[in-house]
Design a protein around this motif. Structure first.
Motif, PDB file in Angstrom:
ATOM      1  N   HIS A 114       5.801   6.870   3.622  1.00 58.39           N
ATOM      2  CA  HIS A 114       6.644   7.792   2.851  1.00 58.39           C
ATOM      3  C   HIS A 114       6.008   8.123   1.507  1.00 58.39           C
ATOM      4  CE1 HIS A 114      10.605   6.620   5.120  1.00 58.39           C
ATOM      5  NE2 HIS A 114       9.849   7.454   5.803  1.00 58.39           N
ATOM      6  N   LYS A 115       5.469   7.109   0.852  1.00 58.99           N
ATOM      7  CA  LYS A 115       4.838   7.305  -0.462  1.00 58.99           C
ATOM      8  C   LYS A 115       3.669   8.284  -0.358  1.00 58.99           C
ATOM      9  CE  LYS A 115       2.789   4.717  -4.314  1.00 58.99           C
ATOM     10  NZ  LYS A 115       2.394   3.369  -4.804  1.00 58.99           N
ATOM     11  N   VAL A 116       2.917   8.170   0.730  1.00 55.31           N
ATOM     12  CA  VAL A 116       1.748   9.030   0.918  1.00 55.31           C
ATOM     13  C   VAL A 116       2.150  10.466   1.253  1.00 55.31           C
ATOM     14  CG1 VAL A 116      -0.244   9.478   2.421  1.00 55.31           C
ATOM     15  CG2 VAL A 116       0.172   7.174   1.554  1.00 55.31           C
ATOM     16  N   ASP A 318      -7.989   7.159  -0.424  1.00 59.68           N
ATOM     17  CA  ASP A 318      -6.816   7.467  -1.251  1.00 59.68           C
ATOM     18  C   ASP A 318      -5.537   6.902  -0.632  1.00 59.68           C
ATOM     19  OD1 ASP A 318      -8.481   8.809  -2.963  1.00 59.68           O
ATOM     20  OD2 ASP A 318      -7.909  10.831  -2.293  1.00 59.68           O
ATOM     21  N   ILE A 319      -5.429   6.988   0.708  1.00 58.23           N
ATOM     22  CA  ILE A 319      -4.238   6.461   1.379  1.00 58.23           C
ATOM     23  C   ILE A 319      -4.139   4.946   1.195  1.00 58.23           C
ATOM     24  CG2 ILE A 319      -3.211   6.022   3.663  1.00 58.23           C
ATOM     25  CD1 ILE A 319      -4.293   8.809   4.483  1.00 58.23           C
ATOM     26  N   ARG A 320      -5.254   4.269   1.364  1.00 55.98           N
ATOM     27  CA  ARG A 320      -5.251   2.796   1.207  1.00 55.98           C
ATOM     28  C   ARG A 320      -4.963   2.397  -0.228  1.00 55.98           C
ATOM     29  NH1 ARG A 320     -10.395   1.612   5.282  1.00 55.98           N
ATOM     30  NH2 ARG A 320      -9.107   1.292   7.160  1.00 55.98           N
ATOM     31  N   ALA A 321      -5.413   3.215  -1.165  1.00 53.33           N
ATOM     32  CA  ALA A 321      -5.180   2.923  -2.593  1.00 53.33           C
ATOM     33  C   ALA A 321      -3.727   3.165  -3.000  1.00 53.33           C
ATOM     34  CB  ALA A 321      -6.107   3.769  -3.452  1.00 53.33           C
ATOM     35  N   ALA A 322      -3.011   3.935  -2.174  1.00 53.79           N
ATOM     36  CA  ALA A 322      -1.628   4.283  -2.514  1.00 53.79           C
ATOM     37  C   ALA A 322      -0.626   3.195  -2.152  1.00 53.79           C
ATOM     38  CB  ALA A 322      -1.242   5.587  -1.796  1.00 53.79           C
ATOM     39  N   GLN A 323      -1.083   2.092  -1.593  1.00 50.55           N
ATOM     40  CA  GLN A 323      -0.170   0.999  -1.205  1.00 50.55           C
ATOM     41  C   GLN A 323       0.514   0.391  -2.426  1.00 50.55           C
ATOM     42  OE1 GLN A 323      -1.468  -1.874   1.760  1.00 50.55           O
ATOM     43  NE2 GLN A 323      -3.173  -0.555   2.327  1.00 50.55           N
TER      44      GLN A 323
END
Length: 323
Positions: A114-116, A318-323
């Motif tokens: 959801h955040k991504v 970027d997706i992995r960093a958004a955790q």
């Protein structure tokens, strides 16, 4: 061409229901009446009708009335269908950037997803649809996908060896199953039940609501919660249909689509819980205690094959960093 003509005939046959509106947007969904994505687009239609003073309406054709997803994507690109709720998987071979959301274990969980999709990364990928005669409007939940089959409980990668699993028509999905030692079989969603029943395939992979509403649990009584994919779904509009709208109406459509997302998520959470309860009560053997790490490690070749461009590598990072 047959699929296009079929869509035209079906659309014309049912357009009368909303003929009071100046513009009726025809929307396709493969899921049945009452499914969260179907209800969400219907809610979008209500918002549009209210906010446009009755000028804009949405007619939802559920249950694959206008065809399976591959056909409806083509019809939407051609402008035969105005709106389309589609899984991201079938877009993987059309829009490169959508591959990242279909990568196994790319999301740590639903909150991370959801955040991504609600942020800049999600918007960046929606913008890519405009290069393919489509307008990306919003993301819906597709749940976490897990394997189910008619043969045996899957407790490890070794159990998948040689088994035939239906996947969506996506190279990423095919390579995922192959990396686990299974045999991937791309099939339309509507053919899965009979294919499991007749032994053409051993099983498939999907979320709780789809596993339940399709009746697949009736013929595939083993469900393993490996949760290899948390793939969002997408609501798109035909660029041709979009271009016919005024800027004001385009803004109304975009906002109504965004506002339908919380409705869908609430319904999804409720539906997911209800489907799981129904499936478990039916006697299906659910394997929930499973070590996911070997499954995740087996995905390295999938990432190496499909995350090749700098653009995709940056998206994954970027997706992995958004955790």
């Amino acid at each position: 061409m047959k699929s296009v003509m079929f869509g035209l005939m079906a659309s014309v046959a049912m357009v009368g229901a909303a003929s009071a509106c100046e513009i009726t947007l025809r929307s396709s969904d493969t899921h049945p009446e009452g499914y969260p994505t179907v209800v969400a687009v219907q809610e979008m239609g209500k918002l549009l009708e209210e906010r446009s003073g009755g000028r804009l309406c949405v007619e939802v054709f559920h249950s694959a009335q206008l065809g399976e997803e591959k056909d409806t994507i083509e019809q939407t690109q051609l402008g035969v269908i105005d709106l389309n709720r589609v899984s991201l998987g079938p877009f993987n071979n059309i829009i490169e950037e959508t591959k990242v959301f279909s990568l196994p274990y790319i999301f740590a969980g639903t909150d991370h997803m959801h955040k991504v999709v609600d942020g800049e990364i999600g918007e960046r990928i929606l913008n890519e649809f405009q290069n393919h005669q489509l307008v990306g409007l919003a993301y819906y939940d597709g749940g976490s996908r897990s394997f189910y089959n008619s043969q045996k409980p899957i407790t490890s990668i070794a159990d998948i060896e040689g088994m035939k699993f239906r996947v969506m028509q996506s190279d990423v999905f095919v390579d995922m199953v192959d990396a686990l030692g299974g045999n991937a079989t791309p099939l339309p969603y509507g053919e899965v039940y009979s294919s499991i029943q007749t032994g053409v395939i051993d099983g498939a992979e999907n979320n709780w609501p789809s596993y339940e509403s399709s009746g697949h649990y009736e013929v595939a009584g083993y469900y393993t919660l490996d949760q290899h994919l948390i793939v969002p779904e997408v609501l798109v509009m035909s660029q041709a249909s979009w271009n016919k709208l005024s800027e004001e109406d385009q803004a109304l459509v975009r906002q109504a689509a965004k506002d339908s997302v919380p409705v869908m998520r609430k319904l999804w959470a409720e539906r997911e819980a209800a489907s799981e309860e129904k499936v478990r009560a039916s006697g299906v053997e659910v394997v929930s205690d499973i070590d996911k790490q070997p499954f995740m490690d087996a995905m390295n070749p999938v990432y190496e094959k499909h995350v090749t461009s700098d653009k995709l590598k940056a998206l994954v990072s970027d997706i992995r960093a958004a955790q």
